[in-house]
Design a protein around this motif. Structure first.
Motif, PDB file in Angstrom:
ATOM      1  N   GLN A 346       1.075 -27.034  -7.359  1.00 38.38           N
ATOM      2  CA  GLN A 346       1.079 -25.574  -7.453  1.00 38.38           C
ATOM      3  C   GLN A 346      -0.329 -25.009  -7.570  1.00 38.38           C
ATOM      4  OE1 GLN A 346       3.887 -23.486  -7.045  1.00 38.38           O
ATOM      5  NE2 GLN A 346       4.447 -25.505  -6.280  1.00 38.38           N
ATOM      6  N   ILE A 347      -1.203 -25.711  -8.294  1.00 35.64           N
ATOM      7  CA  ILE A 347      -2.600 -25.275  -8.373  1.00 35.64           C
ATOM      8  C   ILE A 347      -3.226 -25.306  -6.985  1.00 35.64           C
ATOM      9  CG2 ILE A 347      -4.889 -25.919  -9.240  1.00 35.64           C
ATOM     10  CD1 ILE A 347      -3.460 -26.883 -11.812  1.00 35.64           C
ATOM     11  N   SER A 348      -2.947 -26.386  -6.240  1.00 35.99           N
ATOM     12  CA  SER A 348      -3.468 -26.486  -4.873  1.00 35.99           C
ATOM     13  C   SER A 348      -2.940 -25.349  -4.013  1.00 35.99           C
ATOM     14  CB  SER A 348      -3.088 -27.836  -4.264  1.00 35.99           C
ATOM     15  OG  SER A 348      -3.690 -28.898  -4.969  1.00 35.99           O
ATOM     16  N   GLU A 349      -1.652 -25.032  -4.161  1.00 36.88           N
ATOM     17  CA  GLU A 349      -1.077 -23.935  -3.378  1.00 36.88           C
ATOM     18  C   GLU A 349      -1.700 -22.602  -3.776  1.00 36.88           C
ATOM     19  OE1 GLU A 349       3.259 -22.227  -1.912  1.00 36.88           O
ATOM     20  OE2 GLU A 349       3.166 -23.949  -3.245  1.00 36.88           O
ATOM     21  N   TRP A 350      -1.918 -22.423  -5.050  1.00 35.43           N
ATOM     22  CA  TRP A 350      -2.523 -21.193  -5.545  1.00 35.43           C
ATOM     23  C   TRP A 350      -3.911 -20.984  -4.927  1.00 35.43           C
ATOM     24  CZ3 TRP A 350      -4.811 -20.651 -11.131  1.00 35.43           C
ATOM     25  CH2 TRP A 350      -5.197 -19.335 -11.356  1.00 35.43           C
TER      26      TRP A 350
END
Length: 692
Positions: A346-350
């Motif tokens: 999710q951090i990567s997607e953010w």
């Protein structure tokens, strides 16, 4: 219950994954590949991809042979089973990449045709199934191969060194993964940079325009780097995450009542995750909500089923055994691993999705030129590393606490908890890789749509799929990097136990001791050296590609103007990327294996410092480069969708420069970093007795 039943269940789960891969492969091959021009382009991409992978595996075979000889010559348990197990792991990893790429190069034209006939709703399931062949081949071969190794060496032969031999399977997978990632990454980025800088910036023609001589090489690169390379990478991550707790239990839990259960527990987590991934894969289909929701639905379902399965299984395996205080601690460790993997994703997607403010802000910087785009991407990549490290650090603490709560094992239960958490990160690997491998298929589909002159709405559909694919690739890289950090830490502690068992002095590492300090500095340095070497390799190869594309535009009359009698020489560009990748991958790949061997034979304590330094700096670099590169790429695509002047504007040219910097970050050096830190640790573990 007979413990061997657990083993047979894991064998069955691996076989089921391969059957599902075969089913999806048949579904893909039964779809229409489109008109004659689309088939011609598809065949050219497949031919280039398969030619490269054959030459790459031929080159790597020499390295595998040398490593097999070293294992045979230096290790008592390496004669002959250790060497054979190492080669077996290498063959499985290579086969996983080969199968996945065969189907990916068949799915690209079929995805473009599906987009022509039915838009995104028809194209998404087909692209996902093409990626799922890669996903379930990787997971199935990993689980099946390791289970077969355990069955042969531990159950049938009852070899006293069975666990070291099984670990060699992981090293074999790591060897192929390292060279596949580096070689494929150099190939794809040399072609991509050449195609972008000369085509988009200098000639002002669209991406994947058939006039661009590098466009076939670019599409080949998507397959050799992002399909075969990622497949081998995650095969190695998956097998490594299974090997770490099994090997640690062999050294740390000798004579304890729960040791046998501790051997089989990693395989059973993987078995549950495999079943959950198989079920989850059928939930990936367009419906209400965004494309991202449709694609991630399978992962969410798989994670939920895995949690329920682990909660049901763990008490059955451990309750009532001597030395087990509270089996719910192990449940907590596995769930923490799942949460850490999801959170890193999710951090990567953010940081990489154009649905969020960060990528849009980077795109806005393009209004003032390429320098500010570059600065913004670097800054955001660094910031993403901070968030990711915090998540992993607290995840490790939680997993350690879970292991300590579960076992009365003199403080060693916490390390087992961390190792189990690494499997939690990758438990749903089948569906995770499927979501990732879909991206290159969508990218290729867009290229074929452009080169075959399909209607504009087809390219719009494939561009939407490709943009999402960049984000899912960043998410999968986050999973791989998070698992690498946790697995490497578990392997590091296993290495320490192996040294102690062999009579060496490595119970503690004093960071004020000079050999340890020297090792820390060397370990912290090596990921930077490795990144430098691979980025420079991309630069050298890209320079040759740029010169070749310029030459063809200059010397072939009518090529730039698109005259029908002016045909680009695609094969020359393919050959440039192939030759450069095979030449440039050898030294950085070999160094990653040679450095721990060299330091280990000089000082085991210095080697301990080396592994610790490489783990920390390699993890940070991997996150930084993967997310910075993904952010630059989607900032460019956000502009191409019409923001800040759209395609051909000065803002677009600035964003292309940022994307060009990010290409080797996210597709060459960054993804290879997680393999590097695991390769260094697993090499140290396997040769521990020889060092002592």
């Amino acid at each position: 219950m007979n413990p061997q039943i657990w083993l047979y269940l894991s064998l069955g789960a691996g076989a089921a994954a391969l059957l599902l891969a075969a089913y999806f492969a048949r579904e893909v091959n039964s779809a229409s590949p489109g008109n004659a021009r689309m088939v011609e382009i598809m065949d050219a991409i497949r031919e280039g991809s398969m030619a490269f992978i054959r030459r790459e595996y031929t080159a790597v075979a020499g390295f595998v042979a040398v490593m097999a000889v070293l294992i045979f010559a230096l290790l008592d348990w390496g004669r002959p089973w250790g060497a054979i197990a190492y080669v077996f792991g290498a063959v499985l990893s290579a086969f996983a990449g080969f199968v996945g790429m065969r189907i990916a190069t068949a799915a690209n034209a079929r995805t473009a045709e599906a987009a022509r006939l039915g838009g995104i709703d028809k194209a998404l399931p087909l692209a996902f199934r093409g990626g799922a062949v890669m996903g379930f081949s990787v997971a199935g071969l990993g689980l099946l191969g390791l289970s077969l190794g355990y069955l042969l060496f531990r159950v049938i032969l009852d070899d006293p060194d069975a666990f070291q031999i099984v670990t060699a399977i992981g090293l074999g997978g790591s060897s192929i993964a390292l060279f596949s990632r580096v070689g494929g990454g150099i190939y794809t980025k040399a072609a991509d940079i050449g195609a972008d800088l000369v085509g988009k910036v200098e000639a002002g023609i669209p991406e994947d325009d058939p006039r661009n001589p590098a466009t076939i090489a670019d599409n080949v690169g998507d397959n050799v780097g992002d399909v075969a390379g990622m497949g081998a990478d995650l095969f190695e991550s998956y097998v490594g995450s299974l090997v770490a707790p099994i090997a640690f239990a062999a050294f740390a839990f000798a004579g304890l009542g729960f040791q046998e259960a501790a051997f089989f527990y990693p395989l059973m987590i993987a078995t549950i995750g495999m079943g959950a991934s198989i079920i989850g894969s059928f939930f990936v289909k367009p419906g209400k909500g965004s494309l991202a929701t449709a694609l991630h639905k399978g992962t969410w379902v798989a994670m939920g089923i895995t949690v329920v399965g682990v909660i049901a299984l763990t008490p059955v395996m451990f309750d009532g055994l001597d030395g087990v205080d509270n089996s719910w601690g192990l449940v907590a460790s596995v769930v923490i691993g799942l949460v850490v993997g999801y959170a890193i994703g999710q951090i990567s997607e953010w940081f990489t999705s154009d649905h969020f403010r960060i990528v849009k802000n980077i795109a806005k910087q393009s209004e003032t030129g390429p320098a500010t785009v570059a600065l913004a991407g670097i800054a955001e990549g660094m910031r993403s590393a901070a968030f990711s490290v915090i998540v992993v650090a607290f995840g490790m603490l939680g997993a350690y606490w879970g292991g300590e709560l579960a076992f009365d094992a003199g403080g060693l239960g916490g390390i087992y908890g961390i190792a189990i958490a690494a499997i939690g990160v990758l438990a749903t690997l089948g569906v995770t890789v499927s979501v990732d491998a879909y991206g290159p298929i969508a990218d290729n589909a867009g290229g074929i749509a452009e080169m075959a002159h399909l209607p504009p709405e087809v390219r719009e559909a494939t561009d939407a799929l490709d943009s999402l694919g960049n984000t899912t690739a960043a998410v999968a890289k986050g999973f791989a990097i998070a698992s690498a950090a946790v697995t490497s830490l578990a392997l590091f502690f296993t290495f320490r136990q192996a040294v102690v068992e062999a009579g060496g002095d490595l119970v503690e590492l004093d960071i004020l001791e000079i050999p340890v300090i020297v090792g820390l500095f060397l370990g912290g340095m090596f990921p930077y050296l490795f990144a430098s070497m691979t980025i420079q390799a991309v630069g050298r190869a890209a320079n040759k590609m740029i010169e070749e594309v310029r030459r063809q535009f200059r010397e072939i009359p009518g090529l730039r103007e698109g005259r029908e009698d002016a045909k680009p020489e695609y094969a020359k560009c393919v050959d440039i990327s192939t030759t450069a990748a095979l030449r440039e991958m050898i030294i950085p790949g070999a160094l990653a294996v040679a450095l721990p061997l060299l330091v280990g034979f000089i000082s085991v304590r210095a080697l301990g410092g080396l592994l610790a330094g490489a783990l920390v700096s390699g993890f940070l670099l991997a996150i930084f480069m993967a997310n910075a590169g993904g952010a630059w790429d989607n900032a460019k695509k956000f502009i191409e969708a019409g923001a800040y002047g759209g395609k051909g504007s000065e803002s677009h040219k600035a964003a292309v420069v940022g994307d060009t910097i990010g290409d080797p970050f996210k597709d060459t050096s960054g993804p290879a970093m997680n393999i590097v830190i695991k390769v260094m640790t697993i090499v140290s573990l396997i040769f521990a007795s020889a060092f002592v």
